[in-house]
Write a protein that holds these residues in place. Structure first.
Motif, PDB file in Angstrom:
ATOM      1  N   PRO A   1       0.821  -1.201   0.000  1.00 46.24           N
ATOM      2  CA  PRO A   1       0.000   0.000   0.000  1.00 46.24           C
ATOM      3  C   PRO A   1       0.860   1.258   0.000  1.00 46.24           C
ATOM      4  O   PRO A   1       1.953   1.270   0.560  1.00 46.24           O
ATOM      5  CB  PRO A   1      -0.796  -0.128   1.313  1.00 46.24           C
ATOM      6  CG  PRO A   1       0.017  -1.043   2.172  1.00 46.24           C
ATOM      7  CD  PRO A   1       0.673  -1.992   1.228  1.00 46.24           C
ATOM      8  N   LEU A   2       0.372   2.312  -0.653  1.00 45.47           N
ATOM      9  CA  LEU A   2       1.090   3.576  -0.693  1.00 45.47           C
ATOM     10  C   LEU A   2       0.799   4.360   0.583  1.00 45.47           C
ATOM     11  O   LEU A   2      -0.307   4.307   1.117  1.00 45.47           O
ATOM     12  CB  LEU A   2       0.657   4.375  -1.931  1.00 45.47           C
ATOM     13  CG  LEU A   2       1.042   3.731  -3.270  1.00 45.47           C
ATOM     14  CD1 LEU A   2       0.500   4.557  -4.418  1.00 45.47           C
ATOM     15  CD2 LEU A   2       2.535   3.552  -3.384  1.00 45.47           C
ATOM     16  N   PRO A   3       1.788   5.116   1.143  1.00 48.18           N
ATOM     17  CA  PRO A   3       3.116   5.251   0.585  1.00 48.18           C
ATOM     18  C   PRO A   3       3.934   3.968   0.779  1.00 48.18           C
ATOM     19  O   PRO A   3       3.998   3.438   1.878  1.00 48.18           O
ATOM     20  CB  PRO A   3       3.723   6.412   1.370  1.00 48.18           C
ATOM     21  CG  PRO A   3       2.992   6.391   2.665  1.00 48.18           C
ATOM     22  CD  PRO A   3       1.592   5.943   2.355  1.00 48.18           C
ATOM     23  N   SER A   4       4.513   3.485  -0.285  1.00 48.76           N
ATOM     24  CA  SER A   4       5.229   2.218  -0.247  1.00 48.76           C
ATOM     25  C   SER A   4       6.484   2.319   0.610  1.00 48.76           C
ATOM     26  O   SER A   4       7.138   3.351   0.687  1.00 48.76           O
ATOM     27  CB  SER A   4       5.622   1.810  -1.666  1.00 48.76           C
ATOM     28  OG  SER A   4       6.511   0.716  -1.634  1.00 48.76           O
ATOM     29  N   ARG A   5       6.843   1.194   1.225  1.00 47.44           N
ATOM     30  CA  ARG A   5       8.089   1.154   1.996  1.00 47.44           C
ATOM     31  C   ARG A   5       9.301   1.315   1.091  1.00 47.44           C
ATOM     32  O   ARG A   5      10.376   1.672   1.569  1.00 47.44           O
ATOM     33  CB  ARG A   5       8.178  -0.160   2.773  1.00 47.44           C
ATOM     34  CG  ARG A   5       7.146  -0.279   3.905  1.00 47.44           C
ATOM     35  CD  ARG A   5       7.393  -1.525   4.722  1.00 47.44           C
ATOM     36  NE  ARG A   5       8.612  -1.410   5.497  1.00 47.44           N
ATOM     37  CZ  ARG A   5       9.361  -2.446   5.869  1.00 47.44           C
ATOM     38  NH1 ARG A   5       9.031  -3.661   5.487  1.00 47.44           N
ATOM     39  NH2 ARG A   5      10.438  -2.264   6.594  1.00 47.44           N
ATOM     40  N   PHE A   6       9.136   1.083  -0.195  1.00 47.02           N
ATOM     41  CA  PHE A   6      10.268   1.309  -1.098  1.00 47.02           C
ATOM     42  C   PHE A   6      10.721   2.769  -1.054  1.00 47.02           C
ATOM     43  O   PHE A   6      11.901   3.067  -1.212  1.00 47.02           O
ATOM     44  CB  PHE A   6       9.894   0.937  -2.536  1.00 47.02           C
ATOM     45  CG  PHE A   6       9.775  -0.549  -2.766  1.00 47.02           C
ATOM     46  CD1 PHE A   6      10.897  -1.366  -2.783  1.00 47.02           C
ATOM     47  CD2 PHE A   6       8.543  -1.136  -2.969  1.00 47.02           C
ATOM     48  CE1 PHE A   6      10.790  -2.740  -3.003  1.00 47.02           C
ATOM     49  CE2 PHE A   6       8.423  -2.509  -3.186  1.00 47.02           C
ATOM     50  CZ  PHE A   6       9.548  -3.309  -3.201  1.00 47.02           C
ATOM     51  N   ALA A   7       9.784   3.667  -0.855  1.00 49.66           N
ATOM     52  CA  ALA A   7      10.115   5.095  -0.824  1.00 49.66           C
ATOM     53  C   ALA A   7      10.934   5.454   0.410  1.00 49.66           C
ATOM     54  O   ALA A   7      11.548   6.529   0.449  1.00 49.66           O
ATOM     55  CB  ALA A   7       8.839   5.926  -0.863  1.00 49.66           C
ATOM     56  N   ALA A   8      10.962   4.581   1.411  1.00 48.52           N
ATOM     57  CA  ALA A   8      11.662   4.875   2.661  1.00 48.52           C
ATOM     58  C   ALA A   8      13.157   4.594   2.586  1.00 48.52           C
ATOM     59  O   ALA A   8      13.885   4.900   3.534  1.00 48.52           O
ATOM     60  CB  ALA A   8      11.042   4.062   3.799  1.00 48.52           C
ATOM     61  N   ILE A   9      13.645   4.019   1.487  1.00 48.26           N
ATOM     62  CA  ILE A   9      15.075   3.716   1.381  1.00 48.26           C
ATOM     63  C   ILE A   9      15.857   5.021   1.284  1.00 48.26           C
ATOM     64  O   ILE A   9      15.630   5.827   0.382  1.00 48.26           O
ATOM     65  CB  ILE A   9      15.383   2.837   0.162  1.00 48.26           C
ATOM     66  CG1 ILE A   9      14.557   1.552   0.181  1.00 48.26           C
ATOM     67  CG2 ILE A   9      16.871   2.499   0.112  1.00 48.26           C
ATOM     68  CD1 ILE A   9      14.678   0.724  -1.091  1.00 48.26           C
ATOM     69  N   ASP A  10      16.772   5.235   2.206  1.00 53.34           N
ATOM     70  CA  ASP A  10      17.630   6.420   2.215  1.00 53.34           C
ATOM     71  C   ASP A  10      19.008   6.008   1.713  1.00 53.34           C
ATOM     72  O   ASP A  10      19.813   5.439   2.449  1.00 53.34           O
ATOM     73  CB  ASP A  10      17.716   6.993   3.629  1.00 53.34           C
ATOM     74  CG  ASP A  10      18.557   8.258   3.703  1.00 53.34           C
ATOM     75  OD1 ASP A  10      19.202   8.617   2.696  1.00 53.34           O
ATOM     76  OD2 ASP A  10      18.577   8.893   4.780  1.00 53.34           O
ATOM     77  N   TRP A  11      19.281   6.307   0.456  1.00 56.50           N
ATOM     78  CA  TRP A  11      20.509   5.832  -0.180  1.00 56.50           C
ATOM     79  C   TRP A  11      21.768   6.513   0.352  1.00 56.50           C
ATOM     80  O   TRP A  11      22.886   6.092   0.029  1.00 56.50           O
ATOM     81  CB  TRP A  11      20.408   6.000  -1.691  1.00 56.50           C
ATOM     82  CG  TRP A  11      19.312   5.168  -2.275  1.00 56.50           C
ATOM     83  CD1 TRP A  11      18.106   5.596  -2.736  1.00 56.50           C
ATOM     84  CD2 TRP A  11      19.312   3.743  -2.425  1.00 56.50           C
ATOM     85  NE1 TRP A  11      17.340   4.533  -3.158  1.00 56.50           N
ATOM     86  CE2 TRP A  11      18.057   3.376  -2.989  1.00 56.50           C
ATOM     87  CE3 TRP A  11      20.234   2.734  -2.138  1.00 56.50           C
ATOM     88  CZ2 TRP A  11      17.716   2.061  -3.265  1.00 56.50           C
ATOM     89  CZ3 TRP A  11      19.896   1.421  -2.412  1.00 56.50           C
ATOM     90  CH2 TRP A  11      18.650   1.092  -2.972  1.00 56.50           C
ATOM     91  N   SER A  12      21.611   7.539   1.167  1.00 57.92           N
ATOM     92  CA  SER A  12      22.779   8.178   1.764  1.00 57.92           C
ATOM     93  C   SER A  12      23.320   7.391   2.955  1.00 57.92           C
ATOM     94  O   SER A  12      24.453   7.621   3.390  1.00 57.92           O
ATOM     95  CB  SER A  12      22.435   9.600   2.221  1.00 57.92           C
ATOM     96  OG  SER A  12      21.541   9.584   3.329  1.00 57.92           O
ATOM     97  N   LYS A  13      22.520   6.456   3.485  1.00 57.48           N
ATOM     98  CA  LYS A  13      22.978   5.650   4.610  1.00 57.48           C
ATOM     99  C   LYS A  13      24.106   4.726   4.149  1.00 57.48           C
ATOM    100  O   LYS A  13      24.043   4.147   3.061  1.00 57.48           O
ATOM    101  CB  LYS A  13      21.833   4.827   5.193  1.00 57.48           C
ATOM    102  CG  LYS A  13      20.667   5.656   5.740  1.00 57.48           C
ATOM    103  CD  LYS A  13      21.105   6.552   6.877  1.00 57.48           C
ATOM    104  CE  LYS A  13      19.916   7.300   7.474  1.00 57.48           C
ATOM    105  NZ  LYS A  13      20.351   8.283   8.503  1.00 57.48           N
ATOM    106  N   PRO A  14      25.134   4.546   4.967  1.00 60.90           N
ATOM    107  CA  PRO A  14      26.299   3.762   4.524  1.00 60.90           C
ATOM    108  C   PRO A  14      25.985   2.313   4.199  1.00 60.90           C
ATOM    109  O   PRO A  14      26.656   1.702   3.366  1.00 60.90           O
ATOM    110  CB  PRO A  14      27.271   3.878   5.707  1.00 60.90           C
ATOM    111  CG  PRO A  14      26.448   4.346   6.861  1.00 60.90           C
ATOM    112  CD  PRO A  14      25.342   5.145   6.291  1.00 60.90           C
ATOM    113  N   TRP A  15      24.959   1.740   4.843  1.00 63.24           N
ATOM    114  CA  TRP A  15      24.624   0.339   4.558  1.00 63.24           C
ATOM    115  C   TRP A  15      23.913   0.181   3.216  1.00 63.24           C
ATOM    116  O   TRP A  15      23.894  -0.898   2.651  1.00 63.24           O
ATOM    117  CB  TRP A  15      23.785  -0.258   5.684  1.00 63.24           C
ATOM    118  CG  TRP A  15      22.688   0.635   6.188  1.00 63.24           C
ATOM    119  CD1 TRP A  15      21.430   0.765   5.667  1.00 63.24           C
ATOM    120  CD2 TRP A  15      22.736   1.513   7.314  1.00 63.24           C
ATOM    121  NE1 TRP A  15      20.689   1.668   6.398  1.00 63.24           N
ATOM    122  CE2 TRP A  15      21.463   2.138   7.427  1.00 63.24           C
ATOM    123  CE3 TRP A  15      23.725   1.820   8.260  1.00 63.24           C
ATOM    124  CZ2 TRP A  15      21.163   3.059   8.429  1.00 63.24           C
ATOM    125  CZ3 TRP A  15      23.410   2.731   9.268  1.00 63.24           C
ATOM    126  CH2 TRP A  15      22.161   3.342   9.343  1.00 63.24           C
TER     127      TRP A  15
END
Length: 308
Positions: free
Chosen positions: A39-53
């Motif tokens: 369901p939107l907002p999707s958890r995919f949108a929560a990925i923060d690509w600035s995080k080192p992991w």
């Protein structure tokens, strides 16, 4: 934390049913199994690509993220375009591809199907998104895991007991960290739960004498919402001193080759080959750990409870 299960579980029917109506429960089950978009907002949108992991595979991950936000078919298409270009193979030399979870034949074991067909059943969720990412970040390690897992399946069959080797391989696949280390004293500190040495007094050694790469896809899923007690299972990799003079891509390639060879060549694989490592304790990975008081929390940075 060391005894916790590596990967998340889907809630059982009784627990889920109490959260709402039967219709809502059915929809939730479909989402969990990848049969319907989240369901939107999707958890995919929560990925923060600035995080080192996450940063280690951000370039490809951002493209896949946009595809996943568009839809399930779009995600599979993006993954298969990259697979075709890379010409990656699975544990028995089959060309890698990604298929919908529902395309897994009834009764077919997941790892066995990947080994024999090259096709990775993939759901429209973060867990499988990160699993697919590891086939590109560390392709040899993923192929080695698949080769060993499928061999164990043939040896023992599918049953209620997985066996020690399959348990270890699953733990690696779901929750492993690769601890690359050129200084044996740091590995000793990690295995000895000597957090003060590893994270405080030898803090300057990080990036020069040791570093970490995330591998486990369940661990990456948990790090969408990081918490202090989040702990990975560190696989210690002894690296040469000149390892840290190489660029990140060359380091990953070195790790990929060395770890995959170890997984294939080691006769005895057990969970005791890992060392627990609280992820947010890694220097530079979490702002709060810049204070030495961060490591005084013995509920997270525990002393060892078993002899090594």
């Amino acid at each position: 934390m060391w005894e916790r299960e590596a990967g998340p579980r889907i809630a059982d029917d009784d627990a889920a049913a109490t959260a709402g109506s039967a219709a809502a429960h059915e929809a939730a089950v479909k989402v969990a199994r990848g049969m319907a978009p989240e369901p939107l907002p999707s958890r995919f949108a929560a990925i923060d690509w600035s995080k080192p992991w996450f940063a280690q595979f951000a370039a490809r991950g951002q493209r896949w993220q946009q595809a996943a936000l568009t839809g399930y078919a779009d995600l599979l298409a993006a993954m298969n375009i990259d697979a075709a270009q890379m010409q990656q193979t699975t544990g028995r030399g089959q060309r890698l591809a990604f298929i919908a979870q529902d395309d897994l034949p009834p009764g077919a074991p997941y790892e066995g199907h990947i080994a024999s067909s090259g096709c990775v059943p993939t759901r429209h969720n973060l867990h499988d998104f990160f699993n697919g990412s590891m086939w590109f970040a560390f392709p040899r390690i993923k192929a080695a895991l698949n080769a060993r897992q499928s061999a164990e399946l043939e040896l023992l069959g599918v049953g209620p007991m997985r066996g020690g080797v399959r348990d270890m391989l699953t733990l690696f696949d779901e929750n492993a960290l690769l601890f690359a280390c050129a200084d044996p004293s740091l590995s000793i500190a990690l295995r000895g739960f000597d957090w003060q040495t590893l994270f405080v007094t030898r803090r300057d050694a990080w990036g020069r004498g040791c570093e970490v790469r995330c591998f486990g896809h369940a661990l990456l899923e948990k790090l969408i919402a990081p918490f202090k007690g989040c702990t990975g299972h560190a696989w210690i990799v002894d690296v040469p001193p000149d390892y840290f003079e190489r660029d990140p891509a060359a380091r990953d390639a070195w790790l990929d080759e060395a770890v995959s060879a170890a997984l294939l060549d080691t006769d005895v694989l057990t969970s005791r080959m890992f060392a627990p490592l609280p992820v947010l304790g890694i220097p530079g990975w979490w702002r709060e750990n810049e204070s030495t008081a961060f490591y005084d929390d013995t509920s997270v940075f525990r002393t060892g409870r078993r002899k090594r």
